[in-house]
Design a protein around this motif. Sequence first.
Motif, PDB file in Angstrom:
ATOM      1  N   UNK A  18      -5.080   1.006  -8.091  1.00 22.16           N
ATOM      2  CA  UNK A  18      -6.046   0.037  -8.548  1.00 22.16           C
ATOM      3  C   UNK A  18      -6.403  -1.124  -7.722  1.00 22.16           C
ATOM      4  N   UNK A  63     -11.379   8.443  -8.500  1.00 22.96           N
ATOM      5  CA  UNK A  63     -10.607   8.032  -9.362  1.00 22.96           C
ATOM      6  C   UNK A  63     -10.577   8.990 -10.593  1.00 22.96           C
ATOM      7  N   UNK A  99     -14.960  -0.016 -14.610  1.00 23.12           N
ATOM      8  CA  UNK A  99     -13.907   0.842 -14.660  1.00 23.12           C
ATOM      9  C   UNK A  99     -12.577   0.377 -15.493  1.00 23.12           C
ATOM     10  N   UNK A 100     -12.358  -0.887 -15.348  1.00 21.73           N
ATOM     11  CA  UNK A 100     -11.122  -1.513 -15.827  1.00 21.73           C
ATOM     12  C   UNK A 100     -11.678  -1.916 -17.280  1.00 21.73           C
ATOM     13  N   UNK A 101     -12.318  -1.435 -18.161  1.00 22.25           N
ATOM     14  CA  UNK A 101     -12.712  -2.153 -19.293  1.00 22.25           C
ATOM     15  C   UNK A 101     -11.573  -2.621 -20.423  1.00 22.25           C
ATOM     16  N   UNK A 141       1.940   5.885 -12.300  1.00 27.35           N
ATOM     17  CA  UNK A 141       0.484   5.954 -11.926  1.00 27.35           C
ATOM     18  C   UNK A 141       0.022   4.821 -12.147  1.00 27.35           C
ATOM     19  N   UNK A 142      -1.483   4.967 -11.729  1.00 23.84           N
ATOM     20  CA  UNK A 142      -2.128   3.671 -12.067  1.00 23.84           C
ATOM     21  C   UNK A 142      -2.716   3.550 -13.374  1.00 23.84           C
ATOM     22  N   UNK A 143      -3.363   2.523 -13.469  1.00 25.74           N
ATOM     23  CA  UNK A 143      -3.993   1.823 -14.819  1.00 25.74           C
ATOM     24  C   UNK A 143      -4.711   2.842 -15.524  1.00 25.74           C
ATOM     25  N   UNK A 144      -5.722   3.481 -14.902  1.00 21.69           N
ATOM     26  CA  UNK A 144      -6.565   4.820 -15.316  1.00 21.69           C
ATOM     27  C   UNK A 144      -5.666   5.894 -15.910  1.00 21.69           C
ATOM     28  N   UNK A 151      -0.879  -1.246 -10.050  1.00 22.86           N
ATOM     29  CA  UNK A 151      -0.475  -0.081  -9.218  1.00 22.86           C
ATOM     30  C   UNK A 151      -1.535  -0.152  -7.725  1.00 22.86           C
ATOM     31  N   UNK A 167      -7.802  -1.276 -20.280  1.00 24.47           N
ATOM     32  CA  UNK A 167      -6.421  -2.184 -19.834  1.00 24.47           C
ATOM     33  C   UNK A 167      -5.183  -2.438 -20.754  1.00 24.47           C
TER      34      UNK A 167
END
Lengths: 142, 416
Positions: B352, A124, A9-11, A66-69, B349, A15
Amino acid sequence: MTLHNLDQLYRQVIMTYAKHPHHFQSLSADTGQAVTKYNPTCGDLIKLTLVIENGRVQDLSFDGDGCAIFKASASMMTDLINHKSIEEVQRLSQQFSAMMTDGQTSAALGDACSLIGVRKFPTRIKCATLSWHALDELLIQN
Amino acid sequence: MQSRESYSMKECRADFPILNEKINGQPLIYLDSAATAQKPAKVLAKVQDYYQHQNANVHRGVYTLSQAATDLYEGARNQVQAFINAADWTEVLFTRGTTESINWVSTAYGQQHLQAGDEILVSYLEHHSNLVPWQVLAQQTGAKLRYVELDEAGRLDLVDLRHKLNPSTKIVALTHVSNVTGVINPIAQITSWAHQVGAVVVVDGAQAAPHLPVDVQALDADFYAFSGHKLMGPTGIGVLYGKKALLEEIPPVQYGGEMIEYVGLDEATFQPLPWRFEAGTPNIAGAIGLGAAIEYLRSIGMAQIAANEAQLTTYALKKLGAIEGLQIYGPTNGQNRTGVITFNLADIHPHDVATALDQEGIEVRAGHHCAQPLMRYLGVTATVRVSLYLYNTAAEIDRLVASLVAIKEYFVDDFT
């Protein structure tokens, strides 16, 4: 710990965009056409501002929270569509949508292809698509 | 000194079959009971038993099975009456949940009693379900919606509350316990002040009834609303308690079967309380399941549940507060609060954080918790929320804390 699952998800590329978003809060509020989209289930908020001249994106920015994505996806999108014609922007939006729904990647999406891993985290997907939905709404208005 | 595990109700965990589930390959650690509570096997069995052995419509048939179903349904009402110490069983109305309960009060009581210039007093702690109905009522009647401020610890500013109470205040609508910060409001004190100016007090008990002993007579609440599913019952069943004198003067909210007496061609007469509010076939299985949940909770004792939860909350607050970069919103001590703890971790966040915890089998809520005005008041757009119940343990808090530390390393240190 099983956090290694998160690597899908968080490559690193995601990030990097999330931490240092491009075209973030760069236009003043009264420039161009703006749309605000809100995800009521989680509170993510985006204000997307576009300047379109002669059928092309001349300038753009996004603001929001919002979030990282969410941040990475919005940032990648702004990189992709800058200086593109409206037809090209529409095609990219369709390609991104196809990737998130059917898992088909397209080289034209560039770094945004890294978001395909979000499909493994169904809750997500909206984080990745919110900025594109804001873009679609702006194009319809245009 | 007690051992850490005695903080929890470890022995009751076996009553909850779902706690044996694995999530993403990890043992489930369920920390979202403020959203909905897990159900003990006895509740599940009672619902199943009803459908298997007593299923019939209530207040309808002359036959034996219908009478059995009616006895169970009305028996559940008596259990609710005892649970909240209502003076009379007819003061207990079954609804779909807290939201419907509050909407009934705002539409049936509110529209009948409010006019332009009147005031409705709410607070920044309110869940949308105890806010939006009042916003709409204010728009419809021309009444004014006023907000009680919070103090620095996130508790109601009682001086501000007293200052805002005046003879124009017709309704005071407050939560008993915040679904974001867990603070317990001094409802008994507030109702005595509100009654002095002639206001009625509507209490959102969704986060209180599952966790604290609730005595509606001691609180002197005029209306008290709560949901079944947050206190281990099924979804789709809730309660509106109202003082008999108030319920008797307000019209039904819905019309149809079950709530009528005699139906002519142009008009009908209605049943007495409580049935005249319960139009249509009610959620019979839901009410029976709620009764079973109440029986389960009372077998342990609400005071005992509250005391154990307070101990575990104090432990969790201490352990979470020790994580560098973790900010807790609301009171950071265990007094006068329940086990709802909301926080943010470094600059990560909340979504996350929640996705990462989910990979560890730890289920928490992230977002605005249906309390957007409170989020803005706190100056945040979203938070992580952990909420405890009697099946949670100190060992689970330890796993949560270790995971949060690892998540911080993952996001902050690995991606710089």
